[in-house]
Design an enzyme around this catalytic site. Structure first.
Site, mmCIF file in Angstrom:
data_model
loop_
_atom_site.group_PDB
_atom_site.id
_atom_site.type_symbol
_atom_site.label_atom_id
_atom_site.label_comp_id
_atom_site.label_asym_id
_atom_site.label_seq_id
_atom_site.Cartn_x
_atom_site.Cartn_y
_atom_site.Cartn_z
ATOM 1 N N CYS A 2 -35.211 36.439 19.999
ATOM 2 C CA CYS A 2 -36.274 35.475 20.279
ATOM 3 C C CYS A 2 -36.835 35.660 21.691
ATOM 4 O O CYS A 2 -36.130 36.088 22.600
ATOM 5 C CB CYS A 2 -35.729 34.060 20.181
ATOM 6 S SG CYS A 2 -34.990 33.702 18.597
ATOM 7 N N ARG A 27 -38.507 43.239 21.444
ATOM 8 C CA ARG A 27 -37.181 42.629 21.336
ATOM 9 C C ARG A 27 -36.771 42.426 19.876
ATOM 10 O O ARG A 27 -35.606 42.202 19.596
ATOM 11 C CB ARG A 27 -37.167 41.275 22.052
ATOM 12 C CG ARG A 27 -37.483 41.366 23.531
ATOM 13 C CD ARG A 27 -37.731 39.995 24.124
ATOM 14 N NE ARG A 27 -36.526 39.211 24.153
ATOM 15 C CZ ARG A 27 -35.684 39.162 25.171
ATOM 16 N NH1 ARG A 27 -35.926 39.868 26.248
ATOM 17 N NH2 ARG A 27 -34.600 38.430 25.119
ATOM 18 N N TRP A 74 -36.347 35.346 15.999
ATOM 19 C CA TRP A 74 -35.504 36.291 15.259
ATOM 20 C C TRP A 74 -34.475 35.421 14.548
ATOM 21 O O TRP A 74 -33.651 34.771 15.204
ATOM 22 C CB TRP A 74 -34.850 37.259 16.251
ATOM 23 C CG TRP A 74 -34.095 38.381 15.620
ATOM 24 C CD1 TRP A 74 -34.620 39.542 15.140
ATOM 25 C CD2 TRP A 74 -32.674 38.476 15.434
ATOM 26 N NE1 TRP A 74 -33.609 40.349 14.664
ATOM 27 C CE2 TRP A 74 -32.408 39.718 14.825
ATOM 28 C CE3 TRP A 74 -31.598 37.622 15.713
ATOM 29 C CZ2 TRP A 74 -31.120 40.139 14.498
ATOM 30 C CZ3 TRP A 74 -30.320 38.040 15.388
ATOM 31 C CH2 TRP A 74 -30.091 39.289 14.788
ATOM 32 N N ASN A 99 -34.400 29.532 22.573
ATOM 33 C CA ASN A 99 -33.633 30.759 22.298
ATOM 34 C C ASN A 99 -32.162 30.389 22.371
ATOM 35 O O ASN A 99 -31.762 29.595 23.230
ATOM 36 C CB ASN A 99 -33.875 31.830 23.370
ATOM 37 C CG ASN A 99 -35.241 32.458 23.266
ATOM 38 O OD1 ASN A 99 -36.021 32.117 22.388
ATOM 39 N ND2 ASN A 99 -35.524 33.372 24.177
ATOM 40 N N GLY A 100 -31.333 31.008 21.528
ATOM 41 C CA GLY A 100 -29.893 30.737 21.582
ATOM 42 C C GLY A 100 -29.420 30.116 20.286
ATOM 43 O O GLY A 100 -30.145 30.108 19.280
ATOM 44 N N GLU A 482 -23.086 58.287 17.870
ATOM 45 C CA GLU A 482 -24.391 57.863 18.386
ATOM 46 C C GLU A 482 -25.518 58.457 17.533
ATOM 47 O O GLU A 482 -26.501 57.785 17.228
ATOM 48 C CB GLU A 482 -24.503 58.287 19.867
ATOM 49 C CG GLU A 482 -25.838 58.041 20.531
ATOM 50 C CD GLU A 482 -26.287 56.585 20.550
ATOM 51 O OE1 GLU A 482 -25.500 55.695 20.194
ATOM 52 O OE2 GLU A 482 -27.465 56.346 20.876
ATOM 53 N N LYS A 486 -28.258 56.267 15.479
ATOM 54 C CA LYS A 486 -29.715 56.435 15.648
ATOM 55 C C LYS A 486 -30.379 56.631 14.291
ATOM 56 O O LYS A 486 -31.390 56.015 13.995
ATOM 57 C CB LYS A 486 -30.038 57.666 16.491
ATOM 58 C CG LYS A 486 -29.970 57.633 17.987
ATOM 59 C CD LYS A 486 -30.764 56.655 18.748
ATOM 60 C CE LYS A 486 -30.121 55.304 18.750
ATOM 61 N NZ LYS A 486 -29.372 54.919 19.916
ATOM 62 N N GLU A 489 -30.297 53.346 12.134
ATOM 63 C CA GLU A 489 -31.075 52.183 12.564
ATOM 64 C C GLU A 489 -32.574 52.392 12.450
ATOM 65 O O GLU A 489 -33.304 51.449 12.187
ATOM 66 C CB GLU A 489 -30.673 51.685 13.959
ATOM 67 C CG GLU A 489 -31.070 52.543 15.108
ATOM 68 C CD GLU A 489 -30.612 51.978 16.446
ATOM 69 O OE1 GLU A 489 -30.640 50.761 16.627
ATOM 70 O OE2 GLU A 489 -30.237 52.777 17.318
ATOM 71 N N HIS A 505 -9.081 64.946 5.322
ATOM 72 C CA HIS A 505 -8.220 63.795 5.003
ATOM 73 C C HIS A 505 -8.968 62.749 4.169
ATOM 74 O O HIS A 505 -8.540 61.607 4.083
ATOM 75 C CB HIS A 505 -7.671 63.176 6.293
ATOM 76 C CG HIS A 505 -6.831 64.131 7.081
ATOM 77 N ND1 HIS A 505 -5.587 64.548 6.666
ATOM 78 C CD2 HIS A 505 -7.082 64.808 8.230
ATOM 79 C CE1 HIS A 505 -5.094 65.405 7.539
ATOM 80 N NE2 HIS A 505 -5.980 65.593 8.503
ATOM 81 N N LYS A 603 -33.862 44.066 20.207
ATOM 82 C CA LYS A 603 -33.558 44.903 21.358
ATOM 83 C C LYS A 603 -32.419 44.324 22.180
ATOM 84 O O LYS A 603 -31.511 45.015 22.591
ATOM 85 C CB LYS A 603 -34.814 45.056 22.221
ATOM 86 C CG LYS A 603 -34.631 45.923 23.462
ATOM 87 C CD LYS A 603 -34.362 47.353 23.078
ATOM 88 C CE LYS A 603 -34.056 48.245 24.263
ATOM 89 N NZ LYS A 603 -33.450 49.514 23.827
#
Ligand code: M6R
Length: 608
Positions: A2, A27, A74, A99-100, A482, A486, A489, A505, A603
């Protein structure tokens, strides 16, 4: 996540607020809204989806106003919808953005229902509007109502509130969720992200937990949690428009990938001299504290945790220190035992990640030698809460997928490994070797970016698949992770990473012609073993895409072998990250996904 923006001005603020929302789009959000004070009424517009839709509504309705609040949401409580979008209102009088997360929202909702308030959304935030309205009926000012209200709240919040009966003031409050005031010319602004108002001012006041403030066009007053009026420092920060625009690139992610030579240089700049790292680059007294360190504990999330896992190898090899790494969201809940003289390290691009911040706060209550952060945002909460810090100086990272933030975190972590080694009088020759390699790094990063054309050629083969496997060994396993993160996402392809030796294995069962395998194969003492692991994939018909040192001999029936530039082994993880970023980007381009704002992601993750 948010975003909040609020403005009290002598000019119309509608455009300023919507532009601020655009700046915070990176964001991640699902809906947007605005409330504008217009003499005795409030214009209230909300839309599901992009800020541009809200903008279209504004163009149609043309609300004029000198005071307003706006928000990008969000979803946490309640699905993305117009009803759940902010601002929320009570009795057509109080309008708020939040926000929160309010943790005790159920009991507060029950209380308000008994007082006759009805709810039109599924959010926890709406109760803030009703509670303010409830307290305003017995108190004259929004400021008093805000204090009475936040006393009842448990959880995290940044709030901005306006009252239909007051056309001059906005009251804001902060607890565990970022909020700042911007000092403009004939206007005062508030926002959860300095980028939102960076075009309007370079003077910011970062509120602290428990602060409440009143802003109007020409003045502001800040109060602490005990309602004492206080002064908070004014920080001057230039947020250039260039940093927050895409320039010649199609996406911020692409721009940020190609900014890496400069970003890496900026992380190193001013921190090394001769053949060693400079003293106290993590803050005054840090070199002295480092001489006492016996152990390192790192917590971080996502990409930043991958950086931690690479660095654990460096702390062992260069600083001769054992390191433990944890998911920030898990750390507090495993009853961690804290050994004497352990340095607690957080890594965070944004410096606002709620899980990392909560772990840091927890650590500050424990017996750690000290706390240190590796962060890209000097004004962030984590930076302010940590005893020592180093800023990665990567510049704003707007794309949700971390790219330059990661490589610069790695460089900063290398500086930490070197500083610890220096303070502990370990490995002077090795330190000199790494410093030389660091100085060459920006050029090698530029060289690596030239692989783009080869990567564009293999991208269609991966874009047509539903799964992918990434392999790496040792220090390259976190880089493989990583790479997989990438790809998943931004292209929504399911991707997993394994240390190559683990294949036999279990995961080898997945290998067939539909499972592309992307492998990292630098020159190392276990290169031969890795080649054997790749032969196992080949023998089962798997298609291999191998990024390798030119000295490695491997013949492929299908897929592609891409030679990487030469680099000191200790820094190769930084270099091998780059083709994986490019690959994800090119695959996502083919799959036409929303690269800078992938679905469901934010973000800066400011909720736990
Ligand atoms: O701002 P932080 O570094 O604390 O963020 C942590 C993660 O949310 C972040 O690294 C995330 O995994 C990346 N956006 C992935 O590309």
């Amino acid at each position: 996540m948010c975003g909040i923006i609020a403005a009290a001005s002598t000019r119309n603020v509608g455009k300023i607020l919507v532009q601020g929302l655009h700046k915070m789009e990176y964001r991640g959000y699902d809906s947007a809204g605005i409330a504008l004070h217009q003499e005795n009424q409030i214009a209230h517009l909300r839309t599901l989806g992009k800020v541009s839709l809200l903008e279209e509504k504004m163009i149609l309705e043309k609300p004029k106003s000198k005071l307003g609040i706006a928000h990008t949401r969000w979803a946490t409580h309640g699905e993305p919808s117009e009803e759940n979008a902010h601002p929320h209102k009570s009795n057509e009088r109080v309008y708020i953005v939040h926000n929160g997360i309010i943790e005790n929202y159920l009991s507060l909702k029950n209380f308000l229902a008994k007082e006759g308030y009805s709810f039109t959304s599924e959010t926890d935030s709406e109760l803030i509007a009703h509670l303010l309205d409830y307290f305003l009926t017995t108190n004259n000012s929004m400021l008093d109502a805000m204090y009475l209200m936040i006393e009842k709240l448990e959880g995290a919040y940044a709030i901005a509130a306006i009252d239909r009966n007051d056309k001059s003031n906005i009251v804001i409050a902060r607890n565990k969720s970022p909020l700042l005031i911007g000092l403009g010319e004939d206007e005062l602004l508030a926002a959860s992200d300095p980028l939102a108002i960076g075009q309007l001012t370079n003077q910011f006041i970062f509120l602290e937990d428990g602060d409440v403030a009143n802003i109007s066009a020409n003045s502001y007053q800040i109060y602490d949690s005990l309602k004492n009026q206080i002064k908070r420092e004014i920080s001057e920060i230039d947020i250039s428009s260039e940093a927050s625009s895409k320039g010649e690139y199609k996406h911020f992610m692409e721009k940020e990938i190609f900014e890496q030579p400069v970003a890496v240089l900026n992380t190193i700049d001013g921190r090394v001299g001769g053949d060693d790292v400079l003293e106290n680059i993590f803050g005054i007294g840090s070199s002295d504290v480092f001489s006492k360190v016996k152990r390192i504990q790192i917590v971080a999330c996502g990409t930043s945790l991958h950086a931690a896992r690479v660095a654990a190898n460096w702390f062992s090899a260069i600083s001769e220190l054992p390191t433990q790494t944890d998911y920030a969201s898990e750390y507090r809940y495993r009853n961690p035992h804290v050994d004497e003289d352990t340095l607690f390290v957080t890594i965070s691009q944004s410096g606002e990640t709620a899980d990392t911040l909560a772990a840091l706060k927890y650590a500050k209550e424990k017996d750690f030698l000290s706390t240190l952060t590796i962060c890209n945002v000097p004004t962030s909460t984590i930076a302010r809460e940590s005893e020592f810090s180093i800023f990665t100086n990567a510049g704003p990272e707007i794309g949700v997928a971390s790219t330059k933030a990661f490589t610069t975190q790695l460089v900063a972590l290398m500086l930490l490994a070197l500083s610890l080694a220096k303070s502990r009088s370990r490995n002077p020759k090795l330190r000199g070797r790494v410093i030389t390699a660091l100085r060459q790094l920006p050029d090698i990063v530029s060289e690596t970016l030239k692989l783009k054309d080869s990567i564009v050629k293999i991208a269609p083969e991966i874009a047509s698949k539903d799964n992918a496997l990434f392999l790496g060994r040792g220090i390259f396993y976190p880089i493989a992770k990583e790479g997989a993160l990438k790809l998943k996402e931004i292209s929504y392809i399911h991707a997993e990473a394994y240390p190559a030796g683990e294949l036999k294995h279990g995961p080898l069962a997945l290998i067939d012609e539909d499972m592309p395998v992307i492998a990292l194969c630098p020159e190392s003492e276990i290169a031969e073993k890795l080649v054997s692991n790749l032969e196992e994939v080949k023998a089962r018909g798997g298609t291999l895409y191998v990024f390798s040192d030119p000295s490695i001999s491997l013949e492929l029936k299908s897929g592609k072998l891409i030679n990487m530039p030469k680099c000191d082994f200790l820094l190769t993880p930084i270099i091998y990250t780059i083709p994986l970023q490019l690959l994800s980007y090119e695959v996502a381009m083919i799959r036409k996904t929303d690269i800078d704002q992938p679905r469901n992601l934010a973000k800066s993750v400011t909720v736990e």
